[in-house]
Design a protein around this motif. Structure first.
Motif, PDB file in Angstrom:
ATOM      1  N   THR A 138      -8.439  29.287 -23.149  1.00 36.34           N
ATOM      2  CA  THR A 138      -9.802  29.536 -22.675  1.00 36.34           C
ATOM      3  C   THR A 138     -10.231  28.463 -21.677  1.00 36.34           C
ATOM      4  O   THR A 138     -10.810  28.765 -20.618  1.00 36.34           O
ATOM      5  CB  THR A 138     -10.779  29.568 -23.854  1.00 36.34           C
ATOM      6  OG1 THR A 138     -10.371  30.577 -24.778  1.00 36.34           O
ATOM      7  CG2 THR A 138     -12.201  29.865 -23.373  1.00 36.34           C
ATOM      8  N   MET A 139      -9.959  27.202 -22.002  1.00 35.05           N
ATOM      9  CA  MET A 139     -10.329  26.105 -21.096  1.00 35.05           C
ATOM     10  C   MET A 139      -9.595  26.235 -19.763  1.00 35.05           C
ATOM     11  O   MET A 139     -10.176  26.001 -18.694  1.00 35.05           O
ATOM     12  CB  MET A 139     -10.029  24.766 -21.753  1.00 35.05           C
ATOM     13  CG  MET A 139     -10.391  23.543 -20.910  1.00 35.05           C
ATOM     14  SD  MET A 139     -12.140  23.481 -20.391  1.00 35.05           S
ATOM     15  CE  MET A 139     -12.968  23.345 -21.987  1.00 35.05           C
ATOM     16  N   ASP A 140      -8.312  26.612 -19.798  1.00 38.32           N
ATOM     17  CA  ASP A 140      -7.553  26.795 -18.554  1.00 38.32           C
ATOM     18  C   ASP A 140      -8.223  27.836 -17.666  1.00 38.32           C
ATOM     19  O   ASP A 140      -8.364  27.651 -16.449  1.00 38.32           O
ATOM     20  CB  ASP A 140      -6.122  27.235 -18.862  1.00 38.32           C
ATOM     21  CG  ASP A 140      -5.265  26.113 -19.446  1.00 38.32           C
ATOM     22  OD1 ASP A 140      -5.669  24.942 -19.310  1.00 38.32           O
ATOM     23  OD2 ASP A 140      -4.214  26.419 -20.041  1.00 38.32           O
TER      24      ASP A 140
ATOM     25  N   ILE B  47     -15.812  25.666 -27.428  1.00 38.92           N
ATOM     26  CA  ILE B  47     -14.443  25.417 -26.973  1.00 38.92           C
ATOM     27  C   ILE B  47     -14.270  23.949 -26.596  1.00 38.92           C
ATOM     28  O   ILE B  47     -13.271  23.308 -26.956  1.00 38.92           O
ATOM     29  CB  ILE B  47     -14.093  26.326 -25.771  1.00 38.92           C
ATOM     30  CG1 ILE B  47     -14.124  27.810 -26.186  1.00 38.92           C
ATOM     31  CG2 ILE B  47     -12.744  25.946 -25.181  1.00 38.92           C
ATOM     32  CD1 ILE B  47     -13.093  28.195 -27.220  1.00 38.92           C
ATOM     33  N   ALA B  48     -15.247  23.391 -25.879  1.00 38.82           N
ATOM     34  CA  ALA B  48     -15.167  21.980 -25.477  1.00 38.82           C
ATOM     35  C   ALA B  48     -15.155  21.060 -26.693  1.00 38.82           C
ATOM     36  O   ALA B  48     -14.405  20.072 -26.736  1.00 38.82           O
ATOM     37  CB  ALA B  48     -16.335  21.637 -24.557  1.00 38.82           C
ATOM     38  N   VAL B  49     -15.956  21.361 -27.688  1.00 36.70           N
ATOM     39  CA  VAL B  49     -15.994  20.551 -28.917  1.00 36.70           C
ATOM     40  C   VAL B  49     -14.666  20.680 -29.671  1.00 36.70           C
ATOM     41  O   VAL B  49     -14.115  19.683 -30.170  1.00 36.70           O
ATOM     42  CB  VAL B  49     -17.179  20.975 -29.808  1.00 36.70           C
ATOM     43  CG1 VAL B  49     -17.109  20.270 -31.164  1.00 36.70           C
ATOM     44  CG2 VAL B  49     -18.505  20.656 -29.122  1.00 36.70           C
ATOM     45  N   ARG B  50     -14.123  21.874 -29.751  1.00 35.49           N
ATOM     46  CA  ARG B  50     -12.848  22.079 -30.447  1.00 35.49           C
ATOM     47  C   ARG B  50     -11.737  21.278 -29.803  1.00 35.49           C
ATOM     48  O   ARG B  50     -10.837  20.759 -30.494  1.00 35.49           O
ATOM     49  CB  ARG B  50     -12.488  23.575 -30.426  1.00 35.49           C
ATOM     50  CG  ARG B  50     -11.165  23.896 -31.123  1.00 35.49           C
ATOM     51  CD  ARG B  50     -11.286  23.672 -32.614  1.00 35.49           C
ATOM     52  NE  ARG B  50     -10.066  23.993 -33.332  1.00 35.49           N
ATOM     53  CZ  ARG B  50      -9.174  23.089 -33.784  1.00 35.49           C
ATOM     54  NH1 ARG B  50      -9.381  21.783 -33.578  1.00 35.49           N
ATOM     55  NH2 ARG B  50      -8.096  23.480 -34.432  1.00 35.49           N
ATOM     56  N   LEU B  51     -11.771  21.127 -28.474  1.00 36.87           N
ATOM     57  CA  LEU B  51     -10.733  20.381 -27.752  1.00 36.87           C
ATOM     58  C   LEU B  51     -11.003  18.882 -27.707  1.00 36.87           C
ATOM     59  O   LEU B  51     -10.251  18.130 -27.083  1.00 36.87           O
ATOM     60  CB  LEU B  51     -10.594  20.924 -26.332  1.00 36.87           C
ATOM     61  CG  LEU B  51     -10.072  22.365 -26.224  1.00 36.87           C
ATOM     62  CD1 LEU B  51     -10.152  22.850 -24.782  1.00 36.87           C
ATOM     63  CD2 LEU B  51      -8.625  22.447 -26.739  1.00 36.87           C
ATOM     64  N   GLY B  52     -12.085  18.446 -28.343  1.00 36.30           N
ATOM     65  CA  GLY B  52     -12.394  17.018 -28.382  1.00 36.30           C
ATOM     66  C   GLY B  52     -13.002  16.482 -27.108  1.00 36.30           C
ATOM     67  O   GLY B  52     -13.066  15.264 -26.898  1.00 36.30           O
TER      68      GLY B  52
ATOM     69  N   GLU C 173     -13.450  24.153 -36.423  1.00 31.14           N
ATOM     70  CA  GLU C 173     -12.062  23.805 -36.736  1.00 31.14           C
ATOM     71  C   GLU C 173     -11.184  25.032 -36.939  1.00 31.14           C
ATOM     72  O   GLU C 173      -9.956  24.971 -36.816  1.00 31.14           O
ATOM     73  CB  GLU C 173     -12.009  22.914 -37.977  1.00 31.14           C
ATOM     74  CG  GLU C 173     -12.506  21.490 -37.727  1.00 31.14           C
ATOM     75  CD  GLU C 173     -12.443  20.628 -38.979  1.00 31.14           C
ATOM     76  OE1 GLU C 173     -12.157  21.194 -40.064  1.00 31.14           O
ATOM     77  OE2 GLU C 173     -12.678  19.412 -38.872  1.00 31.14           O
ATOM     78  N   HIS C 174     -11.808  26.177 -37.270  1.00 32.24           N
ATOM     79  CA  HIS C 174     -11.047  27.404 -37.501  1.00 32.24           C
ATOM     80  C   HIS C 174     -10.538  28.031 -36.202  1.00 32.24           C
ATOM     81  O   HIS C 174      -9.665  28.914 -36.239  1.00 32.24           O
ATOM     82  CB  HIS C 174     -11.913  28.435 -38.239  1.00 32.24           C
ATOM     83  CG  HIS C 174     -13.068  28.913 -37.418  1.00 32.24           C
ATOM     84  ND1 HIS C 174     -14.220  28.167 -37.239  1.00 32.24           N
ATOM     85  CD2 HIS C 174     -13.252  30.074 -36.699  1.00 32.24           C
ATOM     86  CE1 HIS C 174     -15.068  28.846 -36.478  1.00 32.24           C
ATOM     87  NE2 HIS C 174     -14.500  29.990 -36.131  1.00 32.24           N
ATOM     88  N   ILE C 175     -11.043  27.596 -35.038  1.00 36.30           N
ATOM     89  CA  ILE C 175     -10.614  28.178 -33.760  1.00 36.30           C
ATOM     90  C   ILE C 175      -9.188  27.741 -33.460  1.00 36.30           C
ATOM     91  O   ILE C 175      -8.867  26.548 -33.498  1.00 36.30           O
ATOM     92  CB  ILE C 175     -11.550  27.728 -32.612  1.00 36.30           C
ATOM     93  CG1 ILE C 175     -12.977  28.216 -32.866  1.00 36.30           C
ATOM     94  CG2 ILE C 175     -11.046  28.268 -31.272  1.00 36.30           C
ATOM     95  CD1 ILE C 175     -13.977  27.714 -31.846  1.00 36.30           C
ATOM     96  N   ASP C 176      -8.329  28.697 -33.183  1.00 37.32           N
ATOM     97  CA  ASP C 176      -6.938  28.398 -32.870  1.00 37.32           C
ATOM     98  C   ASP C 176      -6.854  27.492 -31.637  1.00 37.32           C
ATOM     99  O   ASP C 176      -7.477  27.769 -30.613  1.00 37.32           O
ATOM    100  CB  ASP C 176      -6.179  29.698 -32.612  1.00 37.32           C
ATOM    101  CG  ASP C 176      -4.718  29.455 -32.310  1.00 37.32           C
ATOM    102  OD1 ASP C 176      -3.953  29.156 -33.234  1.00 37.32           O
ATOM    103  OD2 ASP C 176      -4.352  29.559 -31.108  1.00 37.32           O
ATOM    104  N   MET C 177      -6.085  26.411 -31.732  1.00 41.78           N
ATOM    105  CA  MET C 177      -6.037  25.434 -30.642  1.00 41.78           C
ATOM    106  C   MET C 177      -5.413  26.026 -29.378  1.00 41.78           C
ATOM    107  O   MET C 177      -5.853  25.718 -28.259  1.00 41.78           O
ATOM    108  CB  MET C 177      -5.245  24.201 -31.086  1.00 41.78           C
ATOM    109  CG  MET C 177      -5.326  23.044 -30.108  1.00 41.78           C
ATOM    110  SD  MET C 177      -7.025  22.467 -29.817  1.00 41.78           S
ATOM    111  CE  MET C 177      -7.274  21.430 -31.261  1.00 41.78           C
ATOM    112  N   ASP C 178      -4.408  26.877 -29.521  1.00 41.27           N
ATOM    113  CA  ASP C 178      -3.811  27.510 -28.336  1.00 41.27           C
ATOM    114  C   ASP C 178      -4.830  28.410 -27.634  1.00 41.27           C
ATOM    115  O   ASP C 178      -4.892  28.458 -26.394  1.00 41.27           O
ATOM    116  CB  ASP C 178      -2.582  28.339 -28.741  1.00 41.27           C
ATOM    117  CG  ASP C 178      -1.397  27.459 -29.119  1.00 41.27           C
ATOM    118  OD1 ASP C 178      -1.364  26.302 -28.676  1.00 41.27           O
ATOM    119  OD2 ASP C 178      -0.525  27.937 -29.872  1.00 41.27           O
ATOM    120  N   PHE C 179      -5.629  29.131 -28.431  1.00 37.41           N
ATOM    121  CA  PHE C 179      -6.693  29.972 -27.855  1.00 37.41           C
ATOM    122  C   PHE C 179      -7.703  29.103 -27.106  1.00 37.41           C
ATOM    123  O   PHE C 179      -8.143  29.452 -26.002  1.00 37.41           O
ATOM    124  CB  PHE C 179      -7.388  30.756 -28.970  1.00 37.41           C
ATOM    125  CG  PHE C 179      -8.589  31.537 -28.501  1.00 37.41           C
ATOM    126  CD1 PHE C 179      -8.440  32.756 -27.859  1.00 37.41           C
ATOM    127  CD2 PHE C 179      -9.872  31.038 -28.688  1.00 37.41           C
ATOM    128  CE1 PHE C 179      -9.539  33.478 -27.419  1.00 37.41           C
ATOM    129  CE2 PHE C 179     -10.986  31.747 -28.250  1.00 37.41           C
ATOM    130  CZ  PHE C 179     -10.816  32.973 -27.618  1.00 37.41           C
TER     131      PHE C 179
END
Length: 518
Positions: free
Chosen positions: A384-386, A358-363, A374-380
């Motif tokens: 998750t981070m929230d 999740i941390a990598v997906r959010l940069g 990259e396939h992980i939905d950004m809103d998801f």
């Protein structure tokens, strides 16, 4: 130039650092923790020594912070069979030793106990006279059935003569057997103090294995002239000999090392520390550069104890925490891939969605191959981070003593999971070398001495006299433990009047700490 090596064993990684005599970091490594623990320690020592290229003969000190004693209690493995002598008959028969322990822990440790004559009232008067023959017969009945002995006397912190007399009889009857005395292990409260003493005896073999294994790992790498210390849970060091006598004091030393390392790296003496590992996030408090001590009875493997413990809360969030989606809702852990992060996480080519992904997906981090998430939905990912940050912020609120914003020092290899801005926090400090703060905490740890005694004020003894005597005793204990006398300071003083005690009595506890002799 002389050096010291510090090693800290976590659930996911085993970290090792080398620092010089000026406490400057020379080199650090982070290696996977192995199932047998010892191999991971050896690998970390080997890697950091090869990476640094320093002369092994110039390593003056070696320090280890390990979870092995904690693991032995939690897993109910490798524990000694303990014979228990409680001195407090006839006053204490209504509650048996280990009465509230989990059945599997009680079975792993012992059910061989005796409640015998002796013990004291709160004012130091004997409950019943010490019965040498009764104790001798009880000890003889344990011969060949136990590996260690735990002796607990009612109000031993007030008077401890009966415990020492019983220990002499045990040595006469059983020879060179390991003995734990409650007045040396814990504080007021018979059952909690007795529990801590029993667990201390149960860990004797584990302590011997840990210390010998660490010394052997160092020897195999050519580090055979270093003085060896282990970290205890108040943020200071203890010798190999002391560790073998009081192994219970290594419990929870991991979070403590991180707190000490965080204070050292951030140069803050008062702050909240968030240590994010692979499995859990530990949140603690720095008070005058040392961990805040918990005032509550500590639960160790299901047994209530009252020996000193750092005030820590652990939440199920780490780099390896498994993330799931259940009917559109995010579920965070509490399970983790642990030390298998580099083979299980998506960014490393695995098949398990973790908090690191999740941390990598959010940069927030560049670990592994970001194209694999990259396939992980950004809103998801944001949702998750929230939710992960809500867990962290709730933990911070639980540790704060006021509503005012406080500084937070972020350490640990999983520190990439935490945002730069948090509710209720004045600033988030991520110091240089934060991923190995725990090993740095073990390497820079000081030596300490704690003196505790019940004083009766009056008849020429003033409270000031009692405090001064306690401080001098604490300083002397610290110097005996290996500290440079010129660096010893008083770091904590407790003066608690005892309203229930006859006369003007007060319990004084003083802790001193100093740097190792160079």
């Amino acid at each position: 130039m002389m050096y010291r090596i510090g090693v800290d064993v976590g659930g996911t990684n085993t970290d090792a650092v080398i620092i010089d005599e000026n406490l400057k970091l020379v080199e650090n490594v982070k290696m996977p923790t192995t199932e047998d623990i010892s191999t991971g320690i050896y690998n970390a020592i080997e890697a950091v020594l090869e990476k640094s290229g320093i002369d092994r003969k110039k390593i003056r000190y070696a320090m280890l912070g390990t979870t092995q004693c904690t693991n032995a209690i939690v897993e109910r493995k490798k524990l000694c069979k303990v014979g228990i002598l409680r001195l407090g008959s006839p006053a204490t028969h209504s509650i048996e030793p280990m009465i509230d322990w989990p059945e599997d822990l009680r079975g792993a440790v012992s059910e061989n106990y005796h409640i015998l004559k002796g013990g004291y009232e709160f004012d130091g008067r004997e409950i019943t006279s010490f019965d040498e023959q009764e104790i001798r017969e009880a000890v003889r009945s344990m011969k060949g059935k136990v590996d260690a002995i735990a002796i607990a006397c009612v109000f031993a912190p007030v008077r401890s003569e009966h415990e020492y007399m019983a220990a002499d009889i045990v040595r006469e009857e059983l020879g060179d057997v390991s003995i734990s005395l409650s007045n040396e292990v814990a504080s007021m409260g018979l059952l909690e103090r007795e529990n801590a003493t029993i667990l201390n005896s149960a860990l004797m073999k584990v302590a011997e294995t840990v210390t010998e294994g660490f010394i052997e790992a160092l020897r195999k790498q050519g580090v055979d002239s270093a003085e060896v210390y282990l970290c205890q849970n108040d943020g200071t060091l203890m010798s190999v000999e002391f560790t073998r006598k009081f192994p219970i004091l290594t419990v929870a030393c991991g979070p403590t090392n991180s707190i000490r390392g965080a204070s050292f790296l951030s140069e803050l003496k008062n702050a909240i520390v968030i240590d994010v590992g692979g499995t859990t996030t530990d949140i603690g408090v720095i008070v005058n550069s040392f961990p805040r001590e918990s005032s509550l009875a500590a639960d160790v493997g299901g047994a209530r104890t009252n020996f000193r413990m750092p005030d820590i809360i652990a939440i199920g969030l780490g780099g390896g925490t498994i993330i799931r989606e259940n009917e559109g809702a995010v579920k965070i852990g509490p399970d983790s891939v642990g030390y298998k992060l580099r083979e299980k996480a998506l960014v490393f080519g695995g098949d398990t969605l973790t908090a690191t992904d999740i941390a990598v997906r959010l940069g927030m981090s560049q670990i592994g191959d970001s194209s694999l998430v990259e396939h992980i939905d950004m809103d998801f990912a944001r949702d998750t981070m929230d939710k992960m940050m809500e867990k962290v912020e709730d933990g911070i609120d639980r540790m704060k003593l006021s509503a005012e914003p406080v500084p937070v020092v972020l350490v640990g290899g999983g520190g990439i999971l935490v945002r730069d801005s948090l509710k209720g926090v004045s600033q988030v400090i991520k110091p240089e070398n934060y991923p190995v703060a725990n090993a740095i905490g073990s390497a820079i740890a000081q030596v300490s001495g704690t003196f505790e005694k019940l004083f009766t004020i009056g008849d020429g003894l003033t409270r000031e006299d009692a405090l001064q005597q306690s401080k001098e005793e604490a300083i002397e204990m610290t110097v005996r433990a290996g500290a440079d006398e010129r660096t010893v300071e008083i770091v904590d003083v407790e003066d608690v009047p005892l309203a229930y005690h006859t006369g003007n009595a007060t319990r004084i506890k003083v802790k001193a700490a100093g740097d190792l002799r160079i």
